[in-house]
Every structure is written in C-alpha cells, then in structure tokens.
Enzyme design. Structure first.
Site, PDB file in Angstrom:
ATOM      1  N   GLY A  46      34.503  -3.393  10.423  1.00  0.00           N
ATOM      2  CA  GLY A  46      34.664  -2.133  11.129  1.00  0.00           C
ATOM      3  C   GLY A  46      33.330  -1.414  11.225  1.00  0.00           C
ATOM      4  N   CYS A  94      30.895  -0.998   2.704  1.00  0.00           N
ATOM      5  CA  CYS A  94      30.482  -0.375   3.954  1.00  0.00           C
ATOM      6  C   CYS A  94      29.140  -0.958   4.367  1.00  0.00           C
ATOM      7  CB  CYS A  94      30.359   1.135   3.746  1.00  0.00           C
ATOM      8  SG  CYS A  94      29.814   2.032   5.205  1.00  0.00           S
ATOM      9  N   LEU A  95      28.983  -1.256   5.661  1.00  0.00           N
ATOM     10  CA  LEU A  95      27.719  -1.827   6.143  1.00  0.00           C
ATOM     11  C   LEU A  95      26.545  -0.863   5.939  1.00  0.00           C
ATOM     12  CD1 LEU A  95      28.897  -3.565   9.453  1.00  0.00           C
ATOM     13  CD2 LEU A  95      28.354  -4.642   7.258  1.00  0.00           C
ATOM     14  N   GLU A 137      36.785   4.466   8.513  1.00  0.00           N
ATOM     15  CA  GLU A 137      35.949   4.658   9.712  1.00  0.00           C
ATOM     16  C   GLU A 137      36.057   6.084  10.233  1.00  0.00           C
ATOM     17  OE1 GLU A 137      33.827   2.463  10.214  1.00  0.00           O
ATOM     18  OE2 GLU A 137      34.764   0.802   9.133  1.00  0.00           O
ATOM     19  N   HIS A 140      33.714   8.353   8.582  1.00  0.00           N
ATOM     20  CA  HIS A 140      32.341   8.303   9.118  1.00  0.00           C
ATOM     21  C   HIS A 140      32.155   9.345  10.227  1.00  0.00           C
ATOM     22  CE1 HIS A 140      30.336   4.954   7.156  1.00  0.00           C
ATOM     23  NE2 HIS A 140      31.358   4.146   7.369  1.00  0.00           N
TER      24      HIS A 140
HETATM   25 NI    NI Z   1      31.697   2.301   6.433  1.00  0.00          NI
END
Ligand code: NI
Length: 170
Positions: A46, A94-95, A137, A140
């Site tokens: 995601g 999380c990326l 998400e 974010h």
């Molecule tokens: Ni994330």
C-alpha cells in the site's frame, strides 16, 4: 511508468495533511499509476500519495500479489463512515519507516467511502488486512505514521533508530 522515490521518516513532508482531490482526471490517474509502480518497485502492499511527496488524498493498494499478478486499486478521498468497537491487532510496517515492524491495534471492521479512478463513489465494508491497511494508509493522509500509535517510549526508540539510519545513509 514512473517509479518515484519514497520519502523516509523522519521527514516533515510526511506530517502534512493531504488535500482532497477535486476532480478525478488524467493527472490523478497518472499519479495513481506512478504510485502503484513505486509501490511494486519497493515491494509494498500500500502507498499514500504523500509518501512520494504529493499531498493529495490518494491511496493505492494491492493485498493480493500472488504469482506476481498486479491487481491494484486506488482509493481517492477515502473516508471512514463507521468503525467497529471490536479491535484487531496486526504487525504493521511501512515503506516510509524502514526496518521497523510492530503490532498496532485498530478497529477490526470499518465502512469506507471513496472515489475510484472513474470518479465513481464506492462504499465497502472491510475487515482483516484490508481494514488495517486502509486505516494505515488513511492515517498517512492525516500526517500520521503507524509508529505514532506506539507507546511514548517505543515511539521515541523507533524515531531514534530512524534518525540514526538516515544519518548513516547520508
Ligand atoms: Ni505506511
């Protein structure tokens, strides 16, 4: 296809509150495609637009990447219209928060309303991984990272680790 670099915490841009999309047009569809490409390149499931530095309320997600098939969906201007009282705990990552994974407790089921890439309003009820990822998400879009759900001590340890990794990376 454009893979864009993903912002890594700590970064003040990740704290921005993203703006609603006014019209789902070609520019937004291109943004979503770039986000999907960036997500796959980073081996994520995601991504929110702010993670590539674009403060717009757009999310892409693909929870089902078996056999290398790409089946991503976009969620534009997503809103939670209902959340269950019962909670579920998943280990999240999380990326934008490399090398940190930990349990986060969130409502187990949600109802969510969003626009798809045709600008159509969609309502879904989600549970399991989908409910967790959507909430992660959507956080974010409010400038919130999953480590912000940690206890104070655990969060400050995570932030220290991130700062150190960033310094080492130059
Ligand atoms: Ni994330």
């Amino acid at each position: 296809m454009t893979v864009r670099p993903i912002l890594i915490a700590p970064d003040p841009r990740l704290k921005a509150v993203s703006e609603p999309v006014e019209t789902v047009d070609a520019e937004i569809r291109k943004l979503a495609e770039d986000m999907a490409d960036s997500m796959y390149a980073a081996e994520g499931i995601g991504l929110a637009a702010i993670q590539i530095g674009v403060p717009k309320r757009v999310i892409v997600m693909d929870l089902d990447q078996k056999d290398g098939k790409k089946n991503w969906r976009a969620f534009i201007n997503p809103k939670i219209t209902w959340a269950s009282e019962d909670v579920a705990t998943f280990e999240e990552g999380c990326l934008s928060v490399p090398d940190i994974w930990d349990d986060v407790e969130r409502p187990a089921r949600i109802r969510c309303e969003y626009l798809d890439l045709d600008g159509k309003t969609i309502q879904i009820e989600a549970d399991g991984m989908l409910a967790t990822c959507l909430q992660h998400e959507m956080d974010h879009l409010q400038g919130v990272l999953f480590i912000d759900h940690f206890s104070r001590l655990k969060r400050s340890m995570a932030l220290k680790k991130l700062e150190k990794a960033k310094k080492l990376a130059g």
